[in-house]
Design a protein around this motif. Structure first.
Motif, PDB file in Angstrom:
ATOM      1  N   SER A 194      40.281  31.713  50.396  1.00 53.07           N
ATOM      2  CA  SER A 194      39.498  30.496  50.209  1.00 53.07           C
ATOM      3  C   SER A 194      38.050  30.796  49.842  1.00 53.07           C
ATOM      4  O   SER A 194      37.334  29.921  49.364  1.00 53.07           O
ATOM      5  N   ASP A 195      37.606  32.034  50.050  1.00 51.10           N
ATOM      6  CA  ASP A 195      36.232  32.438  49.730  1.00 51.10           C
ATOM      7  C   ASP A 195      36.259  33.359  48.510  1.00 51.10           C
ATOM      8  O   ASP A 195      36.643  34.532  48.616  1.00 51.10           O
ATOM      9  N   PRO A 196      35.870  32.848  47.339  1.00 46.68           N
ATOM     10  CA  PRO A 196      35.937  33.665  46.133  1.00 46.68           C
ATOM     11  C   PRO A 196      35.035  34.902  46.168  1.00 46.68           C
ATOM     12  O   PRO A 196      35.354  35.920  45.546  1.00 46.68           O
ATOM     13  N   LEU A 197      33.944  34.850  46.909  1.00 48.45           N
ATOM     14  CA  LEU A 197      33.064  36.017  47.002  1.00 48.45           C
ATOM     15  C   LEU A 197      33.737  37.157  47.761  1.00 48.45           C
ATOM     16  O   LEU A 197      33.618  38.325  47.382  1.00 48.45           O
ATOM     17  N   ARG A 198      34.437  36.813  48.835  1.00 47.18           N
ATOM     18  CA  ARG A 198      35.167  37.847  49.597  1.00 47.18           C
ATOM     19  C   ARG A 198      36.282  38.443  48.752  1.00 47.18           C
ATOM     20  O   ARG A 198      36.514  39.644  48.771  1.00 47.18           O
ATOM     21  N   LEU A 199      36.981  37.585  48.026  1.00 50.06           N
ATOM     22  CA  LEU A 199      38.060  38.060  47.171  1.00 50.06           C
ATOM     23  C   LEU A 199      37.523  38.987  46.092  1.00 50.06           C
ATOM     24  O   LEU A 199      38.087  40.056  45.844  1.00 50.06           O
ATOM     25  N   ASP A 200      36.412  38.617  45.467  1.00 53.21           N
ATOM     26  CA  ASP A 200      35.793  39.476  44.456  1.00 53.21           C
ATOM     27  C   ASP A 200      35.368  40.815  45.058  1.00 53.21           C
ATOM     28  O   ASP A 200      35.497  41.858  44.422  1.00 53.21           O
ATOM     29  N   ALA A 201      34.859  40.780  46.287  1.00 55.71           N
ATOM     30  CA  ALA A 201      34.428  42.018  46.948  1.00 55.71           C
ATOM     31  C   ALA A 201      35.613  42.945  47.192  1.00 55.71           C
ATOM     32  O   ALA A 201      35.533  44.157  46.941  1.00 55.71           O
ATOM     33  N   VAL A 202      36.728  42.401  47.646  1.00 53.07           N
ATOM     34  CA  VAL A 202      37.914  43.223  47.896  1.00 53.07           C
ATOM     35  C   VAL A 202      38.468  43.775  46.581  1.00 53.07           C
ATOM     36  O   VAL A 202      38.840  44.943  46.499  1.00 53.07           O
ATOM     37  N   LEU A 203      38.504  42.958  45.545  1.00 56.15           N
ATOM     38  CA  LEU A 203      38.976  43.445  44.246  1.00 56.15           C
ATOM     39  C   LEU A 203      38.073  44.556  43.720  1.00 56.15           C
ATOM     40  O   LEU A 203      38.551  45.532  43.133  1.00 56.15           O
ATOM     41  N   ALA A 204      36.754  44.448  43.961  1.00 54.42           N
ATOM     42  CA  ALA A 204      35.828  45.506  43.556  1.00 54.42           C
ATOM     43  C   ALA A 204      36.088  46.790  44.335  1.00 54.42           C
ATOM     44  O   ALA A 204      36.045  47.889  43.769  1.00 54.42           O
ATOM     45  N   VAL A 205      36.369  46.668  45.620  1.00 54.85           N
ATOM     46  CA  VAL A 205      36.684  47.848  46.433  1.00 54.85           C
ATOM     47  C   VAL A 205      37.959  48.512  45.921  1.00 54.85           C
ATOM     48  O   VAL A 205      38.021  49.735  45.757  1.00 54.85           O
ATOM     49  N   LEU A 206      38.992  47.718  45.652  1.00 54.71           N
ATOM     50  CA  LEU A 206      40.242  48.275  45.135  1.00 54.71           C
ATOM     51  C   LEU A 206      40.026  48.946  43.791  1.00 54.71           C
ATOM     52  O   LEU A 206      40.586  50.012  43.521  1.00 54.71           O
ATOM     53  N   ASP A 207      39.187  48.344  42.957  1.00 55.67           N
ATOM     54  CA  ASP A 207      38.874  48.942  41.662  1.00 55.67           C
ATOM     55  C   ASP A 207      38.135  50.268  41.854  1.00 55.67           C
ATOM     56  O   ASP A 207      38.426  51.258  41.182  1.00 55.67           O
ATOM     57  N   HIS A 208      37.191  50.289  42.780  1.00 58.19           N
ATOM     58  CA  HIS A 208      36.430  51.511  43.063  1.00 58.19           C
ATOM     59  C   HIS A 208      37.333  52.622  43.607  1.00 58.19           C
ATOM     60  O   HIS A 208      37.132  53.798  43.298  1.00 58.19           O
ATOM     61  N   LEU A 209      38.329  52.247  44.391  1.00 57.19           N
ATOM     62  CA  LEU A 209      39.256  53.239  44.939  1.00 57.19           C
ATOM     63  C   LEU A 209      40.189  53.804  43.868  1.00 57.19           C
ATOM     64  O   LEU A 209      40.864  54.792  44.105  1.00 57.19           O
ATOM     65  N   GLY A 210      40.233  53.140  42.733  1.00 56.40           N
ATOM     66  CA  GLY A 210      41.059  53.636  41.644  1.00 56.40           C
ATOM     67  C   GLY A 210      42.533  53.373  41.833  1.00 56.40           C
ATOM     68  O   GLY A 210      43.361  54.188  41.436  1.00 56.40           O
ATOM     69  N   VAL A 211      42.890  52.241  42.409  1.00 62.60           N
ATOM     70  CA  VAL A 211      44.298  51.980  42.670  1.00 62.60           C
ATOM     71  C   VAL A 211      45.096  51.801  41.392  1.00 62.60           C
ATOM     72  O   VAL A 211      46.314  51.915  41.416  1.00 62.60           O
ATOM     73  N   GLU A 212      44.423  51.578  40.257  1.00 64.71           N
ATOM     74  CA  GLU A 212      45.171  51.407  39.013  1.00 64.71           C
ATOM     75  C   GLU A 212      45.811  52.708  38.545  1.00 64.71           C
ATOM     76  O   GLU A 212      46.651  52.695  37.678  1.00 64.71           O
ATOM     77  N   ARG A 213      45.445  53.822  39.133  1.00 64.32           N
ATOM     78  CA  ARG A 213      46.030  55.087  38.702  1.00 64.32           C
ATOM     79  C   ARG A 213      47.485  55.219  39.161  1.00 64.32           C
ATOM     80  O   ARG A 213      48.213  56.085  38.713  1.00 64.32           O
ATOM     81  N   PHE A 214      47.912  54.368  40.089  1.00 66.71           N
ATOM     82  CA  PHE A 214      49.282  54.382  40.549  1.00 66.71           C
ATOM     83  C   PHE A 214      50.106  53.412  39.723  1.00 66.71           C
ATOM     84  O   PHE A 214      49.805  52.220  39.680  1.00 66.71           O
ATOM     85  N   ALA A 215      51.128  53.892  39.084  1.00 66.57           N
ATOM     86  CA  ALA A 215      51.972  53.037  38.240  1.00 66.57           C
ATOM     87  C   ALA A 215      52.894  52.200  39.099  1.00 66.57           C
ATOM     88  O   ALA A 215      53.308  52.598  40.169  1.00 66.57           O
TER      89      ALA A 215
END
Length: 69
Positions: free
Chosen positions: A42-63
């Motif tokens: 319900s809080d778009p700022l929190r959601l954006d923060a978590v997505l940024a953390v996941l992006d920083h962790l590099g989770v896209e490297r896992f297929a």
């Protein structure tokens, strides 16, 4: 094979990276059943923060596991 989408209500929570790490480890080991993870909060700022953390962790490297918010 059946596609599985996991929807996380409260996806802006600080435990989401731990959940995602476990799902990705399972997928990398060949036993993963989750194809997509959708984060909802319900809080778009929190959601954006978590997505940024996941992006920083590099989770896209896992297929095989897609993340969206």
């Amino acid at each position: 094979m059946c596609r599985v989408r996991l929807v996380v209500l409260g996806g802006g929570g600080f435990r989401v990276p731990l959940l995602q790490r476990a799902l990705l480890a399972d997928a990398a080991g060949g036993g993963g059943v989750v194809d997509d993870v959708v984060l909802v909060d319900s809080d778009p700022l929190r959601l954006d923060a978590v997505l940024a953390v996941l992006d920083h962790l590099g989770v896209e490297r896992f297929a095989g596991v897609a993340i969206s918010g």
